[in-house]
Design an enzyme around this catalytic site. Structure first.
Site, PDB file in Angstrom:
ATOM      1  CE  LYS A  65      -2.065   2.975   2.531  1.00 20.97           C
ATOM      2  NZ  LYS A  65      -2.108   4.109   1.603  1.00 20.97           N
ATOM      3  CD  GLU A 107      -4.764   9.435   1.019  1.00 16.24           C
ATOM      4  OE1 GLU A 107      -5.752   8.720   0.904  1.00 16.24           O
ATOM      5  OE2 GLU A 107      -4.628  10.281   1.911  1.00 16.24           O
ATOM      6  N   GLY A 143       6.419   5.734   7.950  1.00 18.17           N
ATOM      7  CA  GLY A 143       5.539   6.899   7.920  1.00 18.17           C
ATOM      8  C   GLY A 143       5.659   7.687   9.203  1.00 18.17           C
ATOM      9  N   GLY A 144       4.625   8.424   9.514  1.00 18.97           N
ATOM     10  CA  GLY A 144       4.665   9.324  10.655  1.00 18.97           C
ATOM     11  C   GLY A 144       4.456   8.619  11.992  1.00 18.97           C
ATOM     12  CB  THR A 203       0.465   6.768  10.756  1.00 20.06           C
ATOM     13  OG1 THR A 203       0.170   8.098  10.374  1.00 20.06           O
ATOM     14  CG2 THR A 203      -0.365   5.800   9.941  1.00 20.06           C
ATOM     15  N   GLY A 204       2.167   5.413  13.023  1.00 22.81           N
ATOM     16  CA  GLY A 204       2.908   4.247  13.514  1.00 22.81           C
ATOM     17  C   GLY A 204       2.346   3.721  14.817  1.00 22.81           C
ATOM     18  CD  GLU A 213      12.834   1.536   9.591  1.00 24.30           C
ATOM     19  OE1 GLU A 213      13.400   2.566   9.994  1.00 24.30           O
ATOM     20  OE2 GLU A 213      13.320   0.407   9.703  1.00 24.30           O
ATOM     21  CB  CYS A 257      12.580   9.834   7.570  1.00 26.93           C
ATOM     22  SG  CYS A 257      13.574   8.719   6.577  1.00 26.93           S
ATOM     23  CD  GLU A 306       9.403  13.713  10.711  1.00 24.14           C
ATOM     24  OE1 GLU A 306       8.249  13.289  10.888  1.00 24.14           O
ATOM     25  OE2 GLU A 306      10.306  13.039  10.209  1.00 24.14           O
TER      26      GLU A 306
HETATM   27  P1  NDP Z   1       1.767   8.848   7.191  1.00 24.78           P
HETATM   28  O1  NDP Z   1       2.049   8.243   8.481  1.00 24.78           O
HETATM   29  O2  NDP Z   1       0.699   9.860   7.099  1.00 24.78           O
HETATM   30  O3  NDP Z   1       1.394   7.755   6.092  1.00 24.78           O
HETATM   31  C1  NDP Z   1       2.268   6.692   5.763  1.00 24.78           C
HETATM   32  C2  NDP Z   1       1.463   5.588   5.124  1.00 24.78           C
HETATM   33  O4  NDP Z   1       0.568   5.028   6.097  1.00 24.78           O
HETATM   34  C3  NDP Z   1       0.592   6.050   3.973  1.00 24.78           C
HETATM   35  O5  NDP Z   1       0.568   5.049   2.985  1.00 24.78           O
HETATM   36  C4  NDP Z   1      -0.748   6.216   4.649  1.00 24.78           C
HETATM   37  O6  NDP Z   1      -1.845   6.142   3.762  1.00 24.78           O
HETATM   38  C5  NDP Z   1      -0.745   5.032   5.578  1.00 24.78           C
HETATM   39  N1  NDP Z   1      -1.718   5.114   6.653  1.00 24.78           N
HETATM   40  C6  NDP Z   1      -2.328   6.201   7.179  1.00 24.78           C
HETATM   41  N2  NDP Z   1      -3.165   5.836   8.184  1.00 24.78           N
HETATM   42  C7  NDP Z   1      -3.089   4.493   8.296  1.00 24.78           C
HETATM   43  C8  NDP Z   1      -3.696   3.529   9.138  1.00 24.78           C
HETATM   44  N3  NDP Z   1      -4.550   3.854  10.089  1.00 24.78           N
HETATM   45  N4  NDP Z   1      -3.371   2.227   8.957  1.00 24.78           N
HETATM   46  C9  NDP Z   1      -2.497   1.850   8.023  1.00 24.78           C
HETATM   47  N5  NDP Z   1      -1.883   2.721   7.177  1.00 24.78           N
HETATM   48  C10 NDP Z   1      -2.163   4.030   7.316  1.00 24.78           C
HETATM   49  O7  NDP Z   1       3.155   9.427   6.686  1.00 24.78           O
HETATM   50  P2  NDP Z   1       3.432  10.314   5.425  1.00 24.78           P
HETATM   51  O8  NDP Z   1       2.992   9.604   4.189  1.00 24.78           O
HETATM   52  O9  NDP Z   1       2.894  11.667   5.715  1.00 24.78           O
HETATM   53  O10 NDP Z   1       5.025  10.320   5.394  1.00 24.78           O
HETATM   54  C11 NDP Z   1       5.777  11.198   6.142  1.00 24.78           C
HETATM   55  C12 NDP Z   1       6.283  10.542   7.399  1.00 24.78           C
HETATM   56  O11 NDP Z   1       7.039   9.365   7.079  1.00 24.78           O
HETATM   57  C13 NDP Z   1       7.229  11.415   8.168  1.00 24.78           C
HETATM   58  O12 NDP Z   1       6.906  11.441   9.529  1.00 24.78           O
HETATM   59  C14 NDP Z   1       8.591  10.745   7.965  1.00 24.78           C
HETATM   60  O13 NDP Z   1       9.501  10.994   8.964  1.00 24.78           O
HETATM   61  C15 NDP Z   1       8.239   9.327   7.845  1.00 24.78           C
HETATM   62  N6  NDP Z   1       9.288   8.603   7.143  1.00 24.78           N
HETATM   63  C16 NDP Z   1      10.143   7.787   7.856  1.00 24.78           C
HETATM   64  C17 NDP Z   1      11.192   7.153   7.238  1.00 24.78           C
HETATM   65  C18 NDP Z   1      12.125   6.249   7.997  1.00 24.78           C
HETATM   66  O14 NDP Z   1      12.890   5.518   7.377  1.00 24.78           O
HETATM   67  N7  NDP Z   1      12.093   6.237   9.306  1.00 24.78           N
HETATM   68  C19 NDP Z   1      11.435   7.326   5.814  1.00 24.78           C
HETATM   69  C20 NDP Z   1      10.484   8.179   5.162  1.00 24.78           C
HETATM   70  C21 NDP Z   1       9.442   8.786   5.823  1.00 24.78           C
HETATM   71  P3  NDP Z   1      -2.453   7.431   3.033  1.00 24.78           P
HETATM   72  O15 NDP Z   1      -1.537   8.576   3.275  1.00 24.78           O
HETATM   73  O16 NDP Z   1      -2.478   7.002   1.644  1.00 24.78           O
HETATM   74  O17 NDP Z   1      -3.799   7.655   3.611  1.00 24.78           O
END
Ligand code: NDP
Length: 489
Positions: free
Chosen positions: A173, A176, A226-227, A230-231, A248, A282, A383
């Site tokens: 996934k 979006e 991701g963020g 969300t994590g 991550e 990140c 961040e």
């Molecule tokens: P998000 O946490 O918003 O989203 C990441 C992914 O999770 C997207 O595909 C999103 O879907 C999905 N998602 C959202 N809600 C849920 C849920 N309840 N259950 C499962 N999946 C969900 O992050 P961003 O896309 O805004 O990315 C930025 C963040 O990623 C920053 O905080 C950054 O630091 C982190 N990051 C970390 C890295 C690392 O290696 N540690 C590397 C790169 C980024 P959708 O958005 O499509 O709704």
């Protein structure tokens, strides 16, 4: 051609959902893609489960799996330019950066094609001649792989390559906001010949498909980048069925600079470390922690160079940085600058949307330097994921280390010094998953990547990046079975 890939078939969303994907450079719609909902997610998870349980992919000999990974690498290189162009359209990053991403993920597929051939199994001497004891490794099962928008192809491939190499089946996934390069990737995986059900693709909002991907009992592992918020939500959902999770998350990464450095080089490293891809990295080095005696000169140098970064269309020759990914994200970055100023930071450069007719339609924000910061400020601790550098000063090595470690995160950090021993000492003391000495940013497939603290748990890349997708099992075989003798009645 529809964009959901489930059980070896490209198809539209069951409920007919679609979403517009926008070019952040000019706000135009690039493509309207299919948008999955819960029922599609369920279908994808069950397809992956059937494929895993039938053994179609996990029972494929490891040499064949390795060959398919190598073939994927070849296909990625064949389509390098097309994928890079797609990534630049989708994310706004420059074309040279997108090419680097394609080359990186090619190397990752090649690396795991070799790494998976390393035999991890071992026999254990239990001190008895009537027992054969082995520790073996097996794929975990069905893996949900969820990626963010800043490095869509790269972050997804860091998961897909080891997961498939290990014999798992996967549901991908992407964000979006930036799904297009992942669609291309899955087309290549289908062309390479991974069996039906082993690779499944869902485009769709995290809120809609996320709970299925992270909570469905048929899923064994969730790997998420991701963020932080969300994590946390994903870990909570996955905890219900005690799934394995690798998360991550974000970072607030320090760049420590001592006074003995070559100033021009230090300026260049700091600049690249923070402003690459408009700070949407990140591991961006957003916290400059600089020895007081050179602080004014270093900040002036960074600010002067930051003001000259050429913003524009990532396709144009000479453009050094693109826009932020969306209007909403730029709003967030602007709000953080306002917050920093209200907390007492001093604006040195940037702090606004750039001038220039060609930059008005997209989501641009000027590289920004905020001086006079201290660690109590939210702008220093949270961040921002944008082109914002905060500046703190120190006078002793101990103070520098203390500042660098004063973060809830722990993803990456850097130290610049001409003193080799001091560089090693500070690097050893920094609680971050990656530390660069006299550099900031490089990563390679052979070395693990991941965070300490609230930057997450688990590792990607390197041998550990493969182990995340393997179960370890102990098999004990009695060669002369007989009565145990524990109970005699
Ligand atoms: P998000 O946490 O918003 O989203 C990441 C992914 O999770 C997207 O595909 C999103 O879907 C999905 N998602 C959202 N809600 C849920 C849920 N309840 N259950 C499962 N999946 C969900 O992050 P961003 O896309 O805004 O990315 C930025 C963040 O990623 C920053 O905080 C950054 O630091 C982190 N990051 C970390 C890295 C690392 O290696 N540690 C590397 C790169 C980024 P959708 O958005 O499509 O709704």
């Amino acid at each position: 051609m529809p964009e959901l890939f489930i059980d070896g078939t490209w198809r539209a969303a069951l409920a007919g959902g679609t979403r517009d994907v926008v070019n952040p450079y000019d706000g135009r719609v690039l493509r309207t893609v299919d948008e999955a909902a819960e029922a599609d997610a369920e279908a994808a998870v069950l397809a992956a489960r059937r494929c895993f349980d039938a053994g179609t992919w996990p029972a494929t000999p490891v040499a064949e799996r390795a060959a398919l990974l190598a073939r994927t690498a070849d296909l990625l290189q064949r389509d390098r330019e097309e994928i890079a162009r797609t990534e630049t359209q989708d994310t706004g990053k420059t074309l040279p950066e997108s090419r680097v991403d394609v080359d990186d993920v090619t190397a990752v597929f090649r690396y795991y094609a070799e790494q998976v051939l390393v035999d991890l199994d071992r026999t254990v001497d239990v001190g008895r001649d009537d027992v054969v004891s082995k520790v073996v490794h097996q794929p975990v099962g069905v893996c949900s792989l969820i990626a963010p928008w800043n490095y869509p192809l790269l972050q997804m491939c860091w998961k897909v390559a080891p997961a498939l190499a290990a014999g798992n089946t996967v549901v991908l996934k992407p964000s979006e906001v930036t799904p297009l390069s992942t669609v291309h990737l899955v087309r290549l995986l289908a062309e390479a010949g991974y069996p039906a059900g082993s690779v499944n693709l869902l485009l769709g909002g995290g809120g809609a498909v996320g709970p299925v991907l992270t909570g469905h009992p048929a899923v064994d592992l969730v790997s998420f980048t991701g963020g932080l918020d969300t994590g946390r939500a994903i870990i909570r959902t996955a905890a219900e069925t005690v799934k394995r999770t690798t998360v991550e998350l974000g970072g607030k990464n320090p760049q420590v600079v001592f006074a003995d450095v070559d100033l021009d080089t230090a300026v260049d490293v700091v600049l690249t470390g923070v402003f690459l891809h408009a700070g949407q990295v990140c591991s961006a080095g957003t916290r400059l922690i600089v020895e007081d005696s050179i602080a004014d000169a270093l900040v002036a140098g960074v600010a002067e160079r930051a003001g000259r970064i050429r913003l524009g269309n990532g396709f144009d020759e000479g453009v050094e940085s693109g826009p932020l990914v969306s209007a909403e994200h730029r709003d967030k970055v602007e709000a953080y600058v306002a917050l920093g100023l209200s907390e007492g930071a001093r604006l040195v450069t940037g702090g606004k949307r750039p001038d220039g007719d060609d930059l008005q339609r997209g989501f641009f924000y000027s590289p920004t330097v905020l001086d006079s910061c201290d660690r109590s400020m939210r702008i220093v601790q949270e961040e921002t994921f944008g082109p914002i550098l905060t500046v703190e000063r120190f006078t002793t090595e101990a103070e520098a280390v203390e500042l660098a470690n004063d973060t809830a995160y722990g993803l990456a950090g850097g130290v610049q010094t001409a003193d080799v021993e001091r560089g090693e000492r500070v690097a050893a003391a920094m609680r971050h998953g990656t530390v660069w000495i006299n550099d900031f940013g490089p990563y390679v497939p052979q070395a693990e990547w991941g965070g300490m603290g609230m930057s997450g748990n688990g590792r990607e890349l390197g041998p550990a990046g493969l182990h995340e997708y393997l179960e370890t099992k102990h098999v004990w075989r009695s060669t002369r079975p007989g009565p145990v003798g524990q109970f005699t009645g």
